[in-house]
Design a protein around this motif. Structure first.
Motif, PDB file in Angstrom:
ATOM      1  N   ASN A 103      59.248  88.253   8.416  1.00 53.44           N
ATOM      2  CA  ASN A 103      58.903  87.633   7.381  1.00 53.44           C
ATOM      3  C   ASN A 103      57.781  88.119   6.524  1.00 53.44           C
ATOM      4  N   ILE A 104      56.624  88.704   7.490  1.00 54.52           N
ATOM      5  CA  ILE A 104      55.712  89.097   6.498  1.00 54.52           C
ATOM      6  C   ILE A 104      55.957  90.463   5.695  1.00 54.52           C
ATOM      7  N   PHE A 105      56.840  91.223   6.099  1.00 56.12           N
ATOM      8  CA  PHE A 105      57.118  92.531   5.678  1.00 56.12           C
ATOM      9  C   PHE A 105      57.877  91.821   4.303  1.00 56.12           C
ATOM     10  N   MET A 106      58.910  90.941   4.369  1.00 52.11           N
ATOM     11  CA  MET A 106      59.765  90.836   3.148  1.00 52.11           C
ATOM     12  C   MET A 106      58.838  90.116   2.189  1.00 52.11           C
ATOM     13  N   MET A 107      57.757  89.380   2.773  1.00 54.21           N
ATOM     14  CA  MET A 107      56.821  88.318   1.847  1.00 54.21           C
ATOM     15  C   MET A 107      56.070  89.507   1.019  1.00 54.21           C
ATOM     16  N   ALA A 108      55.689  90.577   1.734  1.00 49.67           N
ATOM     17  CA  ALA A 108      54.860  91.645   1.015  1.00 49.67           C
ATOM     18  C   ALA A 108      55.935  92.261  -0.051  1.00 49.67           C
ATOM     19  N   VAL A 109      57.070  92.599   0.240  1.00 50.44           N
ATOM     20  CA  VAL A 109      58.067  93.124  -0.790  1.00 50.44           C
ATOM     21  C   VAL A 109      58.143  92.344  -1.842  1.00 50.44           C
ATOM     22  N   TRP A 110      58.238  91.070  -1.824  1.00 51.82           N
ATOM     23  CA  TRP A 110      58.092  90.041  -2.869  1.00 51.82           C
ATOM     24  C   TRP A 110      56.961  90.078  -3.571  1.00 51.82           C
TER      25      TRP A 110
END
Length: 263
Positions: free
Chosen positions: A44-51
């Motif tokens: 979730n942290i990785f995808m949140m960072a991408v967003w």
């Protein structure tokens, strides 16, 4: 200063782009480490960072285009140059925060808790990114007298006027952001209500940005009345930050006292 650092064949490494990449990667890895300590899901942290990065880049470009709106209306062909160059930091903050909020809402994450975690590293990333501004010469300061001891002079900049002593807005902004990072790390150990650290970030950054705007020499930044676009936005961001720091704890206490007790 020199923005084109070195070349490998047809590939040129630019100082601004390199520092931005270092800033984003540094912030991400530090956020990921902090998230692990809090037991957050790494995916979730990785995808949140991408967003957040995508939203930040889009927001920075859109706000830059807004500051150039009168020119674009007069000559729409200028859109080509505007798309290639120019970002506004406030646009990246607003766009990144909104994108992260949407992601958190969709995946059941506590946005304010995450914002508190990210805020100090966001200040750190901004400090690193401003080094890229020093290398490129963008976001330069007003002209100062030749005997000013702290003046900065560019010789090969495509943005700042060359061979002219300028107020070192980029370097000062970088230093202030590093101090900002240290202060927020200390506050993160003392402030307990979700959103307070993030609120402090908004307040401190906005006040610093408001003041530094008076020393900027690049005129293509837009204005609202007597204020620059960034100064105008700063006033509202400070209000939002004050709400998060001082009113959120009261709202939380009110919710706790009004919640039915379970025995």
């Amino acid at each position: 200063m020199k923005n084109d650092l070195f070349s490998i064949g047809p590939f040129t490494v630019h100082g601004y782009g390199l520092m931005m990449a270092i800033a984003i990667l540094t912030a991400y890895f530090l956020v990921e480490r902090g998230a692990k300590k809090r037991g957050m899901n790494e995916d979730n942290i990785f995808m949140m960072a991408v967003w957040a990065v995508a939203g930040g880049l889009l927001g920075a470009k859109l706000l830059y285009l807004f500051t150039r709106l009168p020119e674009l209306i007069a000559d729409p062909a200028q859109i080509v140059n505007c798309l290639k160059d120019g970002f506004v930091v406030y646009g990246s903050i607003i766009g990144g925060v909104l994108a992260a909020w949407v992601y958190c809402k969709r995946h059941g994450m506590v946005f304010l808790e995450l914002f508190d975690l990210v805020a100090p590293y966001l200040a750190l990333a901004q400090g690193i990114g401003r080094i890229g501004c020093v290398l490129a010469g963008c976001c330069y300061g007003m002209e100062v007298s030749a005997d000013t001891p702290f003046a900065i002079v560019f010789h090969e900049s495509a943005y700042a006027p060359n061979n002219v002593p300028l107020f070192p807005t980029q370097a000062l902004s970088s230093i202030l952001n590093f101090i900002h990072f240290a202060v927020l790390m200390l506050l993160s150990k003392k402030l307990k209500t979700n959103g307070q650290v993030a609120g402090c970030y908004l307040i401190f950054y906005s006040i610093g940005r408001f003041i530094l705007e008076y020393f900027r020499g690049d005129l293509i930044r837009g204005n609202v009345g007597t204020f620059s676009t960034s100064q105008f936005i700063s006033m509202f961001i400070v209000i939002a930050g004050l709400f998060m720091v001082f009113l959120l704890p009261k709202l939380q206490k009110r919710q706790e006292t009004s919640a039915p007790s379970q025995e």
